[in-house]
Design an enzyme around this catalytic site. Structure first.
Site, short mmCIF file in Angstrom:
data_model
loop_
_atom_site.label_atom_id
_atom_site.label_comp_id
_atom_site.label_asym_id
_atom_site.label_seq_id
_atom_site.Cartn_x
_atom_site.Cartn_y
_atom_site.Cartn_z
N HIS A 217 10.36 43.84 71.14
CA HIS A 217 10.62 45.33 70.43
C HIS A 217 11.37 44.68 69.07
O HIS A 217 13.12 44.30 69.34
CB HIS A 217 10.75 46.44 71.22
CG HIS A 217 11.77 47.62 69.98
ND1 HIS A 217 10.81 48.76 70.54
CD2 HIS A 217 12.13 47.28 68.66
CE1 HIS A 217 11.94 49.82 69.15
NE2 HIS A 217 12.29 48.91 68.69
N CYS A 250 18.21 52.49 64.48
CA CYS A 250 18.65 52.95 65.94
C CYS A 250 20.30 54.07 65.44
O CYS A 250 20.87 53.01 65.11
CB CYS A 250 18.88 51.37 67.43
SG CYS A 250 20.45 52.12 68.67
#
Length: 313
Positions: A217, A250
């Protein structure tokens, strides 16, 4: 339709599984509330484009991620499709029970290899987070549910700086020992480079983790995501995370500027002759549609390049 010229390379996988995170990781930070109807249509469009693993939502407390407060409603709206896995992120045992109550068959947990990020994200040390996840994994596996473990900050941490490969291996092997069926290496702030990625994968395999358990990722903060994907493929990794249209980041890592766009990944993979089962142009239309819903253009360069040629969203 415009498509990349195919020039295959030796020593690469014939097929790659794309783990689509746009519906969860991509949308969770959106400030405007997105309706459950739109979210469900987004997931349905992703599946219709050929994606077979879609992380749909998270059973986290609405206080922490208000955008995902409709998790149960969303899962209830999604129709089963042969060969399609709808994955949900669960933060703890309560989240797992919510997922099991909805018949979810695949979950993900989110761990960190660094102490600072673990405390910021989970309010626990790394050791305490693994202790928290132990009964979650045990209960999920007892119920026949697959468990993916995200391992974040594997290439660097905005507070602690460089992260030793041995530190990643230590946390990763402990998670696999719990019974996790898949391990995803997260370059959460996008500082990794191809040599670093190769070293990580090789060290994990040397520690006894199977290649087919590994996924990657990458964030594209420094423009390295596609190069890092190629490095992982050269080491035999066949699961790659990406987000349709390049949505997401994030919330607890300030320098995480966004996920690798699925369309950009597809352009690379298809150009290498690697099968994905995903229709690039259908996915571009989906991302153009979502961009309209969000009221801003997609950051994906491939979406931008193909926008005029794919037709209506």
């Amino acid at each position: 339709m415009i498509a990349p010229q195919v020039v295959a390379r030796d020593n690469l996988p014939q097929r790659v599984r794309i783990y689509e995170v746009g519906a969860r990781d991509g949308l969770q930070n959106e400030k405007q509330v997105i309706s459950t109807v739109v979210k469900a249509e987004f997931v349905e469009r992703l599946v219709a484009a050929g994606l077979r693993t879609v992380e749909a939502t998270s059973f986290v407390h609405p206080k922490w991620v208000p955008q995902l407060a409709d998790a149960e409603d969303l899962i209830d709206r999604l129709q089963p499709v042969d060969g399609v896995r709808y994955v949900v992120l669960v933060p703890n045992a309560k989240g797992l029970q919510r997922a099991l109550d909805r018949g979810v068959r695949d979950i993900a947990i989110f761990a960190s290899v660094t102490e600072t990020f673990s405390r910021r994200n989970l309010n626990r040390s790394v050791a305490e987070s693994i202790e928290m996840f132990t009964p979650v994994v045990e209960q999920a596996r007892a119920a026949g549910v697959g468990v993916r473990a995200y391992v974040s900050m594997v290439c660097g941490d905005p507070w602690e700086g460089k992260v030793p490969v041995t530190q990643v291996v230590d946390v990763a092997t402990r998670l696999v020992a719990l019974g996790c069926t898949e391990l995803c290496l997260g370059d959460t702030i996008g500082v990794g480079t191809p040599g670093h990625v190769r070293a990580l994968v090789r060290a994990l395999i040397a520690a006894g983790i199977e290649r087919d358990q590994l996924g990657v990722h990458f964030h594209d903060t420094y423009g390295q995501a596609l190069a890092n994907v190629l490095a992982a493929l050269q080491e035999g990794v066949t699961t790659v995370d990406s987000s349709a249209g390049g949505l997401g980041g994030c919330p607890y890592a300030e320098s995480a500027t966004g996920n690798l766009a699925t369309e950009d990944l597809l352009w690379q993979l298809h150009g290498l002759g690697i099968e994905t089962g995903v229709d690039l142009h259908a996915l571009v239309r989906t991302s153009l549609w979502m961009a309209e819903e969000l009221g801003r253009p997609s950051p994906s360069r491939t979406v931008q390049a193909l926008a005029a040629s794919v037709g209506a969203a």
